[in-house]
Enzyme design. Sequence first.
Site, PDB file in Angstrom:
ATOM      1  N   ASP A   1      10.414  23.768  43.423  1.00 52.97           N
ATOM      2  CA  ASP A   1      11.321  24.489  44.314  1.00 52.97           C
ATOM      3  C   ASP A   1      12.594  24.829  43.536  1.00 52.97           C
ATOM      4  O   ASP A   1      13.332  23.930  43.121  1.00 52.97           O
ATOM      5  CB  ASP A   1      11.642  23.607  45.528  1.00 52.97           C
ATOM      6  CG  ASP A   1      12.422  24.343  46.610  1.00 52.97           C
ATOM      7  OD1 ASP A   1      13.107  25.328  46.290  1.00 52.97           O
ATOM      8  OD2 ASP A   1      12.372  23.903  47.777  1.00 52.97           O
ATOM      9  N   HIS A   2      12.847  26.124  43.367  1.00 56.29           N
ATOM     10  CA  HIS A   2      14.000  26.546  42.570  1.00 56.29           C
ATOM     11  C   HIS A   2      15.332  26.228  43.247  1.00 56.29           C
ATOM     12  O   HIS A   2      16.389  26.307  42.605  1.00 56.29           O
ATOM     13  CB  HIS A   2      13.922  28.050  42.286  1.00 56.29           C
ATOM     14  CG  HIS A   2      13.860  28.377  40.827  1.00 56.29           C
ATOM     15  ND1 HIS A   2      14.749  27.856  39.920  1.00 56.29           N
ATOM     16  CD2 HIS A   2      13.021  29.170  40.114  1.00 56.29           C
ATOM     17  CE1 HIS A   2      14.473  28.314  38.714  1.00 56.29           C
ATOM     18  NE2 HIS A   2      13.416  29.121  38.798  1.00 56.29           N
ATOM     19  N   ARG A   3      15.295  25.863  44.528  1.00 61.67           N
ATOM     20  CA  ARG A   3      16.537  25.470  45.181  1.00 61.67           C
ATOM     21  C   ARG A   3      17.009  24.099  44.702  1.00 61.67           C
ATOM     22  O   ARG A   3      18.204  23.795  44.734  1.00 61.67           O
ATOM     23  CB  ARG A   3      16.345  25.427  46.706  1.00 61.67           C
ATOM     24  CG  ARG A   3      16.025  26.765  47.343  1.00 61.67           C
ATOM     25  CD  ARG A   3      15.716  26.600  48.818  1.00 61.67           C
ATOM     26  NE  ARG A   3      14.551  25.743  49.040  1.00 61.67           N
ATOM     27  CZ  ARG A   3      14.106  25.389  50.246  1.00 61.67           C
ATOM     28  NH1 ARG A   3      14.744  25.819  51.337  1.00 61.67           N
ATOM     29  NH2 ARG A   3      13.040  24.613  50.362  1.00 61.67           N
TER      30      ARG A   3
ATOM     31  N   CYS B   1      16.187  22.692  41.545  1.00 59.91           N
ATOM     32  CA  CYS B   1      16.450  22.628  40.114  1.00 59.91           C
ATOM     33  C   CYS B   1      16.034  23.934  39.462  1.00 59.91           C
ATOM     34  O   CYS B   1      15.309  24.734  40.047  1.00 59.91           O
ATOM     35  CB  CYS B   1      15.698  21.462  39.468  1.00 59.91           C
ATOM     36  SG  CYS B   1      13.935  21.432  39.857  1.00 59.91           S
TER      37      CYS B   1
ATOM     38  N   PRO C   1      11.491  29.209  47.416  1.00 56.68           N
ATOM     39  CA  PRO C   1      11.444  30.065  46.219  1.00 56.68           C
ATOM     40  C   PRO C   1      10.816  29.260  45.077  1.00 56.68           C
ATOM     41  O   PRO C   1      11.504  28.619  44.295  1.00 56.68           O
ATOM     42  CB  PRO C   1      12.917  30.372  45.949  1.00 56.68           C
ATOM     43  CG  PRO C   1      13.655  29.196  46.514  1.00 56.68           C
ATOM     44  CD  PRO C   1      12.848  28.689  47.670  1.00 56.68           C
TER      45      PRO C   1
END
Length: 476
Positions: free
Chosen positions: A446-448, A450, A273
């Site tokens: 990568d939003h996972r 941060c 994501p």
Amino acid sequence: MSADLNTGTREFILPDLGEGLTEAELISWKVEIGDEVHVDQMVVEVESAKSVVELPCPYAGQVVSLHANAGDTVSAGQALLTVAEAGVEMGAGDEGDGGTPASVSQSGSSTENSSGANLIGYGTSEPKTRSTKKRSFGGKHAAAPAVPTVIPDAPSQPPAETPASPSNSSTTANDRVSPVSSPLVRKLAKDHGISAKSLPGTGPGGVVTRADVMAAIESGAGAAAHVPAGTSPAKASSPAASSDQSDRDTRTPITGLRKVVSERLTKSRQEIPEATIWLDVDATELLATKKALEARTGEKYSLLSLVARFVVAGLKKYPIINSSIDTAAGEIVTHGDINLGLAAQTPRGLMVPVVHGAGELSLRQLRDSVSGTVGKAASGKFDPSELTGGTFTLNNYGVFGVDGSAPIINLPEVAMLGLGRIKDRPWVVDGELTVRKVMYLSFVFDHRACDGQEPSEFLTFVADCIENPISLLPEL
């Protein structure tokens, strides 16, 4: 020394390339038929999905045959060349007389004709005795080779499809059944409407190679040329097969490095994501600093090496950016070392060589490492160790004349910084409109790993260093 069945021969097979790689493309031969080779002499250059490597021959003697051509795809375990061993002679018997071969010459130690090279599938020494067991080859006898000879099995065929004997004058080319060793060769033939097993094979044992299929394609053989029995010519000649558009199309198999890149980028887009942020940056002071540094030291410094130094400082300040995702364990791995990947376009395709331990290098050391890495991109010949272990990637696509991009993260890393071209643009300085050297920074994360805060702070930190390089001094 002739390459006949009365000469002791050894076959050099493509060794296990490691890391799950099972095939490679043959780039070039460094020897020819008739050449004398010594143990561990580099004889062939192959390209795997990871790198281009030269392979040493584990045997000494005279090259009597080459089993593949430049451009062919070869599989691990497939014979590359045959060597008639030095000092190994077989007794001469009449054809078909059932004569027993003479004893094999045992002069010299066994290690003199064997390789010490680290090739998986080859030992560092040979047995001290060689078998003289007879094997029949069309009426002649020769000693069994000391290592297994890899001959691809021909596909099993029902009795009805067994090729007719030579005495059957009605045998046609379509009755031929040739062995095909590589799935890639079969797929290439299928994509062009060709039955690979119907082609005459030029490989060892009559194996159909990629070159055989390409020759059939170039000669115009296609679906219409391999029509099943009972099919009418009208049905075989479909509009699609005869259209001018199809004749002008070119099909390129997705193999090797192109296949690896496709799979990794597809997985990255499917799994991560990702979010992208960007800034436009005034690089005027960076260019002035570069010029002053070169004048002071008498040495050259690339803009990429200077930005790389800012990036390393930013990764130390925001270590979450220097991370990767362990999907299986459900963990974020924050790395203690900074291994800086540099996306590079090479003749082989997109590669990301890595400057290991970049966080411990001085500016001069980092400059030299970046320069050496960029220099190798012209050939694309990197050692496998230089292409693994990256923790963050820097992508300078400004060299292609573009302003910005939405980079695709290099798995399993969590971020990538892209650099656009530097161009004269209108800019406001102290309330006055002027012309400055401006570039765009594109940052994907990568939003996972941060949320937006750390990536935004990292990006503005790098931008501040570019706009005012002296601001980095407190971080050194």
